[in-house]
Design a protein around this motif. Structure first.
Motif, PDB file in Angstrom:
ATOM      1  N   UNK A  50      -7.878  85.767 -45.663  1.00 19.29           N
ATOM      2  CA  UNK A  50      -8.579  84.553 -46.073  1.00 19.29           C
ATOM      3  C   UNK A  50      -7.564  83.412 -46.063  1.00 19.29           C
ATOM      4  N   UNK A  51      -7.738  82.500 -45.095  1.00 16.25           N
ATOM      5  CA  UNK A  51      -6.902  81.298 -45.026  1.00 16.25           C
ATOM      6  C   UNK A  51      -7.628  80.231 -45.841  1.00 16.25           C
ATOM      7  N   UNK A  52      -6.938  79.635 -46.817  1.00 16.41           N
ATOM      8  CA  UNK A  52      -7.660  78.684 -47.677  1.00 16.41           C
ATOM      9  C   UNK A  52      -6.779  77.499 -48.047  1.00 16.41           C
ATOM     10  N   UNK A  53      -7.452  76.405 -48.399  1.00 17.33           N
ATOM     11  CA  UNK A  53      -6.784  75.164 -48.759  1.00 17.33           C
ATOM     12  C   UNK A  53      -6.436  75.195 -50.248  1.00 17.33           C
ATOM     13  N   UNK A  54      -5.159  75.398 -50.536  1.00 19.74           N
ATOM     14  CA  UNK A  54      -4.743  75.538 -51.928  1.00 19.74           C
ATOM     15  C   UNK A  54      -4.656  74.189 -52.651  1.00 19.74           C
ATOM     16  N   UNK A  55      -4.814  73.075 -51.905  1.00 22.56           N
ATOM     17  CA  UNK A  55      -4.871  71.748 -52.543  1.00 22.56           C
ATOM     18  C   UNK A  55      -6.261  71.462 -53.103  1.00 22.56           C
TER      19      UNK A  55
END
Length: 453
Positions: free
Chosen positions: A219-224
């Motif tokens: 799972x590639x996700x936007x941690x911002x």
């Protein structure tokens, strides 16, 4: 038992909605031995009708025969039909399984799926991954919420990778759909009219992309994105988590440092200066990170990723430069159908901007745009059948605001309001269905009107 054998014991398939996804599902169903009937409440496009006729698939349009629909063992419904539609509630009360077309297609393939979702940027990221795959010569198909439906792709034959853009509506109807790589770009309030105006319902819908993943998946996700990080904290996610960030340096994943993209996976580092990216703006740097992280997880060569990123030309109707007339740049961002997408567009404007905005409001909150409009926008052209909410929201932000109800007038007014060095930006922040068939039609009409000046 193969995937095919497992599911063809259900014999009567009804497909609701005869657009791209519905027709694809009907063709795949017939190919897999189902007795298929397609029902469309509106008018069926001639290309779709022809495809069904060629395979002798019975269909109806202009309304739904409920008695016919209730004979189904399985119903595949179009993403456009809400779950709370009376007909859907009725069939569910009869115990008939209702699924989305991506779920139906996934039941007939064990190929590796790469699925991209998010309120904004998903078409750009999907198109960018597609471009990387083409440069790397990887066998794949691309579609889903854009281009060909997933069912159509599976119907047409095998492939190594299935690259899909998926929407929350499609994810609402899954039960076994399992991407090898899922990409979650951002979650901002959108389509809240379909989620009882509750943001948490929309977040839950987007998080379904990872619900069937296991420890071999990513799972590639936007941690911002606070909504995503909070949802990940509270969910039992089995996939390997690969974050990306524009704000913080990360040990693993992708981040921005000294105007360079850094991607660290498999203990190897990929770097690239952002100035080499042809697509501009902070949001596009984030999009490039998500796409190249995907490529790196699939062990595509660094040189291929670099070559792909530098040669990507962007997506039609997304911050697309149309023409320069009298030193005024006309920009087509018709794909911006929500406030967040328009935020990115206005944020990337470096010249005074005449902003064309409006359409079908999806429960928009325009407050987030106030400071950008105050800084960047010199005049507003409203384009819609009902502009009251926009007039109310931005009436005090700009000196000039003009209401229009067709594209030619909107472009002509913008032409008069703009002076040398300005931008004219179509970034509607709304759906297009009041005056146009869809956002593509709106974007094409804008381009034609600009060329006609």
């Amino acid at each position: 038992m193969t995937v095919d054998q497992q599911h063809t014991d259900i014999k009567k398939l009804v497909v609701l909605g005869g657009g791209i996804s519905g027709t694809g599902a009907a063709l795949l169903g017939a190919q897999k031995g189902y007795d298929v009937f397609l029902s469309d409440g509106g008018t069926l496009g001639s290309a779709f009708a022809k495809a069904l006729q060629e395979q002798s698939i019975p269909y109806e349009s202009g309304g739904h025969s409920i008695e016919m629909i209730l004979t189904a063992n399985l119903i595949v419904k179009s993403p456009g039909i809400p779950d709370h539609a009376p007909m859907i509630l009725k069939v569910k009360s009869e115990g008939i399984e209702v699924i989305s077309e991506i779920e139906f297609a996934a039941r007939f393939t064990d190929e590796k799926i790469i699925a991209v979702t998010g309120a904004n940027g998903k078409t750009t990221v999907t198109s960018l991954i597609d471009h990387i795959f083409n440069v790397a010569n990887l066998e794949h198909t691309t579609g889903g919420n854009i281009g060909k439906s997933f069912a159509q792709q599976v119907y047409e034959g095998k492939s190594t990778y299935r690259l899909l853009e998926v929407s929350s509506f499609q994810l609402d109807g899954i039960s076994t759909f399992k991407p090898h790589i899922a990409i979650l770009l951002n979650i901002t309030p959108d389509h809240l009219d379909r989620y009882d105006y509750k943001f948490e319902n929309y977040i839950a819908s987007k998080m379904r992309i990872t619900m069937n993943q296991d420890e071999n998946d990513f799972l590639i996700y936007n941690t911002d994105d606070p909504a995503i990080t909070e949802a990940i904290k509270n969910a039992n996610i089995k996939a390997q988590l690969i974050p990306f960030s524009m704000e913080n340096e990360l040990e693993k994943g992708a981040y921005l440092l000294n105007n360079q993209i850094h991607i660290n996976t498999h203990n190897s580092l990929f770097t690239m200066p952002t100035e080499q990216l042809p697509i501009k703006g902070k949001h596009n740097t984030a999009n490039a990170m998500a796409a190249s992280t995907t490529a790196k997880l699939l062990q595509i060569r660094k040189e291929t990723i670099r070559q792909s990123l530098t040669s990507f030309e962007g997506v039609e109707h997304r911050l697309e430069n149309v023409l320069k007339i009298n030193k005024v740049q006309y920009i087509n961002d018709s794909k911006a159908t929500n406030v967040n997408a328009t935020y990115y567009a206005l944020d990337s404007m470096e010249q005074p901007t005449v902003w064309i905005v409006g359409g079908v409001d999806k429960g928009n909150n325009y407050k987030d745009l106030y400071s950008l409009v105050n800084r960047k926008v010199k005049a507003i052209v409203c384009l819609g059948t009902d502009n009251s909410k926009i007039v109310e929201a931005f009436g005090n932000c700009v000196e000039q605001m003009v209401e229009t109800s067709n594209m030619e007038d909107a472009v002509r007014v913008a032409y008069k309001l703009a002076t040398a060095g300005d931008n004219v930006l179509l970034s509607p922040a709304c759906a297009s269905f009041d005056l146009f068939q869809n956002y593509e039609d709106r974007g094409r009409q804008f381009k034609n009107a600009v060329r006609g000046l």
